[in-house]
Design a protein around this motif. Structure first.
Motif, PDB file in Angstrom:
ATOM      1  N   TYR A  88       0.820  -1.210   0.000  1.00 53.24           N
ATOM      2  CA  TYR A  88       0.000   0.000   0.000  1.00 53.24           C
ATOM      3  C   TYR A  88       0.862   1.272   0.000  1.00 53.24           C
ATOM      4  O   TYR A  88       0.373   2.371   0.233  1.00 53.24           O
ATOM      5  CB  TYR A  88      -0.938   0.032   1.210  1.00 53.24           C
ATOM      6  N   GLN A  89       2.165   1.113  -0.304  1.00 52.47           N
ATOM      7  CA  GLN A  89       3.058   2.264  -0.272  1.00 52.47           C
ATOM      8  C   GLN A  89       2.711   3.316  -1.319  1.00 52.47           C
ATOM      9  O   GLN A  89       3.106   4.472  -1.193  1.00 52.47           O
ATOM     10  CB  GLN A  89       4.509   1.812  -0.484  1.00 52.47           C
ATOM     11  N   ASN A  90       1.991   2.923  -2.365  1.00 51.65           N
ATOM     12  CA  ASN A  90       1.614   3.874  -3.412  1.00 51.65           C
ATOM     13  C   ASN A  90       0.170   4.369  -3.268  1.00 51.65           C
ATOM     14  O   ASN A  90      -0.336   5.041  -4.172  1.00 51.65           O
ATOM     15  CB  ASN A  90       1.774   3.228  -4.791  1.00 51.65           C
ATOM     16  N   PHE A  91      -0.460   4.043  -2.160  1.00 56.55           N
ATOM     17  CA  PHE A  91      -1.876   4.407  -1.997  1.00 56.55           C
ATOM     18  C   PHE A  91      -2.096   5.898  -2.206  1.00 56.55           C
ATOM     19  O   PHE A  91      -3.050   6.308  -2.895  1.00 56.55           O
ATOM     20  CB  PHE A  91      -2.364   3.998  -0.609  1.00 56.55           C
ATOM     21  N   HIS A  92      -1.248   6.735  -1.611  1.00 59.75           N
ATOM     22  CA  HIS A  92      -1.454   8.185  -1.703  1.00 59.75           C
ATOM     23  C   HIS A  92      -1.320   8.692  -3.131  1.00 59.75           C
ATOM     24  O   HIS A  92      -2.012   9.636  -3.523  1.00 59.75           O
ATOM     25  CB  HIS A  92      -0.484   8.917  -0.774  1.00 59.75           C
ATOM     26  N   LEU A  93      -0.444   8.047  -3.925  1.00 62.14           N
ATOM     27  CA  LEU A  93      -0.303   8.425  -5.327  1.00 62.14           C
ATOM     28  C   LEU A  93      -1.573   8.089  -6.101  1.00 62.14           C
ATOM     29  O   LEU A  93      -2.108   8.916  -6.854  1.00 62.14           O
ATOM     30  CB  LEU A  93       0.879   7.694  -5.961  1.00 62.14           C
ATOM     31  N   GLN A  94      -2.034   6.858  -5.912  1.00 64.28           N
ATOM     32  CA  GLN A  94      -3.251   6.424  -6.601  1.00 64.28           C
ATOM     33  C   GLN A  94      -4.445   7.267  -6.164  1.00 64.28           C
ATOM     34  O   GLN A  94      -5.274   7.662  -6.989  1.00 64.28           O
ATOM     35  CB  GLN A  94      -3.519   4.954  -6.302  1.00 64.28           C
ATOM     36  N   PHE A  95      -4.528   7.525  -4.871  1.00 62.40           N
ATOM     37  CA  PHE A  95      -5.669   8.282  -4.349  1.00 62.40           C
ATOM     38  C   PHE A  95      -5.731   9.671  -4.978  1.00 62.40           C
ATOM     39  O   PHE A  95      -6.800  10.122  -5.418  1.00 62.40           O
ATOM     40  CB  PHE A  95      -5.573   8.400  -2.830  1.00 62.40           C
ATOM     41  N   MET A  96      -4.609  10.372  -5.039  1.00 56.05           N
ATOM     42  CA  MET A  96      -4.617  11.727  -5.591  1.00 56.05           C
ATOM     43  C   MET A  96      -4.966  11.715  -7.071  1.00 56.05           C
ATOM     44  O   MET A  96      -5.730  12.571  -7.544  1.00 56.05           O
ATOM     45  CB  MET A  96      -3.266  12.399  -5.366  1.00 56.05           C
ATOM     46  N   LEU A  97      -4.422  10.762  -7.817  1.00 56.26           N
ATOM     47  CA  LEU A  97      -4.727  10.681  -9.242  1.00 56.26           C
ATOM     48  C   LEU A  97      -6.202  10.374  -9.474  1.00 56.26           C
ATOM     49  O   LEU A  97      -6.848  10.962 -10.350  1.00 56.26           O
ATOM     50  CB  LEU A  97      -3.847   9.628  -9.904  1.00 56.26           C
ATOM     51  N   LYS A 152       4.787  -1.402  -8.904  1.00 56.13           N
ATOM     52  CA  LYS A 152       5.970  -1.495  -8.054  1.00 56.13           C
ATOM     53  C   LYS A 152       6.862  -0.276  -8.293  1.00 56.13           C
ATOM     54  O   LYS A 152       7.321  -0.037  -9.407  1.00 56.13           O
ATOM     55  CB  LYS A 152       6.749  -2.774  -8.361  1.00 56.13           C
ATOM     56  N   LEU A 153       7.116   0.490  -7.239  1.00 62.86           N
ATOM     57  CA  LEU A 153       7.985   1.661  -7.333  1.00 62.86           C
ATOM     58  C   LEU A 153       8.988   1.638  -6.183  1.00 62.86           C
ATOM     59  O   LEU A 153       8.628   1.271  -5.054  1.00 62.86           O
ATOM     60  CB  LEU A 153       7.175   2.957  -7.249  1.00 62.86           C
ATOM     61  N   ASN A 154      10.219   2.060  -6.465  1.00 60.21           N
ATOM     62  CA  ASN A 154      11.162   2.222  -5.360  1.00 60.21           C
ATOM     63  C   ASN A 154      10.947   3.593  -4.726  1.00 60.21           C
ATOM     64  O   ASN A 154      10.164   4.415  -5.225  1.00 60.21           O
ATOM     65  CB  ASN A 154      12.604   2.036  -5.834  1.00 60.21           C
ATOM     66  N   SER A 184      11.570   6.668  -7.085  1.00 56.22           N
ATOM     67  CA  SER A 184      10.523   6.844  -8.101  1.00 56.22           C
ATOM     68  C   SER A 184       9.228   7.315  -7.469  1.00 56.22           C
ATOM     69  O   SER A 184       8.502   8.140  -8.037  1.00 56.22           O
ATOM     70  CB  SER A 184      10.300   5.533  -8.848  1.00 56.22           C
ATOM     71  N   ARG A 185       8.952   6.798  -6.280  1.00 53.08           N
ATOM     72  CA  ARG A 185       7.712   7.176  -5.582  1.00 53.08           C
ATOM     73  C   ARG A 185       7.728   8.656  -5.213  1.00 53.08           C
ATOM     74  O   ARG A 185       6.732   9.376  -5.385  1.00 53.08           O
ATOM     75  CB  ARG A 185       7.537   6.308  -4.336  1.00 53.08           C
ATOM     76  N   ARG A 186       8.859   9.126  -4.719  1.00 51.14           N
ATOM     77  CA  ARG A 186       8.965  10.535  -4.334  1.00 51.14           C
ATOM     78  C   ARG A 186       8.894  11.451  -5.554  1.00 51.14           C
ATOM     79  O   ARG A 186       8.289  12.520  -5.511  1.00 51.14           O
ATOM     80  CB  ARG A 186      10.268  10.774  -3.565  1.00 51.14           C
ATOM     81  N   LYS A 187       9.530  11.041  -6.638  1.00 54.83           N
ATOM     82  CA  LYS A 187       9.484  11.838  -7.858  1.00 54.83           C
ATOM     83  C   LYS A 187       8.061  11.917  -8.406  1.00 54.83           C
ATOM     84  O   LYS A 187       7.599  12.986  -8.819  1.00 54.83           O
ATOM     85  CB  LYS A 187      10.417  11.233  -8.915  1.00 54.83           C
TER      86      LYS A 187
END
Length: 218
Positions: free
Chosen positions: A132-141, A181-183, A186-189
């Motif tokens: 779930y580390q990318n949840f915030h990215l997906q949520f905002m998009l 999958k993002l490191n 990449s996640r911060r960028k």
């Protein structure tokens, strides 16, 4: 007049010695401001926990369209969290999401679709067991579509390179359970690009204070 509605807490502010001012996004009336008296007193028995960011509430509220501040008659937790308060990474994600929502979601009136999206997304975050580390990215998009400036807009391409734009589209289209999958780099960028994208469309979204905590734990 009293009304029943579901609500999502965005933020609260301390008010006087024992009270708070709570910003709650309601299913019936959009973003509302409520004064809650005595909730910080010694005799309140932990009721302040009901007003932590993203708490899902079942409410009976007073509503007057011309009033800047209304009151809550009855309140209870609509879906108690199992993991968000105890998982430090989920807690940081929730703090970040709540701040973004508070600064971006202002609609009143018919907000059923965006309310359902936010409510459902929060429940998924609480129940996800891994990845779930990318949840915030997906949520905002995903949220951008409900705010009227989805990634199909021209502004989107101004802050993304073609490869990143494709990844962002994948993040938005995928379910939270099948995140890419993002490191960490990449996640911060990606988050930086998404925030810039939001800032071109939302005047009130400037500095995001909770991003520092988020970057420390993810």
């Amino acid at each position: 007049m009293l009304h029943k509605t579901r609500g999502i807490v965005f933020k609260y502010f301390k008010y006087r010695d024992t009270s708070i001012i709570a910003k709650v996004f309601t299913e019936e009336f959009g973003l509302q401001t409520y004064i809650v008296n005595g909730v910080r007193s010694k005799s309140s028995k932990g009721k302040i926990a009901l007003y932590q960011p993203l708490t899902l509430l079942e409410l009976v509220v007073y509503y007057k369209e011309s009033a800047d501040i209304n009151r809550i008659s009855e309140v209870k937790c609509g879906s108690p969290f199992q993991t968000i308060p105890t998982d430090i990474r989920k807690t940081a994600i929730a703090m970040f999401v709540a701040e973004v929502l508070y600064k971006c979601v202002k609609e009143e009136g018919d907000v059923h679709d965006v309310f359902e999206f936010i409510y459902h997304s929060i429940k998924i975050l609480d129940h996800l067991e891994s990845d779930y580390q990318n949840f915030h990215l997906q949520f905002m998009l995903k949220l951008s579509k409900y705010l009227g400036f989805g990634i199909e807009s021209s502004d989107f391409l101004d802050v993304f390179y073609a490869e990143e734009a494709q990844l962002a589209k994948e993040l938005m289209d995928n379910s939270y359970e099948e995140s890419a999958k993002l490191n960490n780099s990449s996640r911060r960028k990606m988050l930086d690009h998404i925030i810039k994208f939001f800032q071109t469309n939302v005047d009130s979204l400037k500095e995001i204070n909770s991003i520092k905590v988020l970057q420390e734990v993810l």
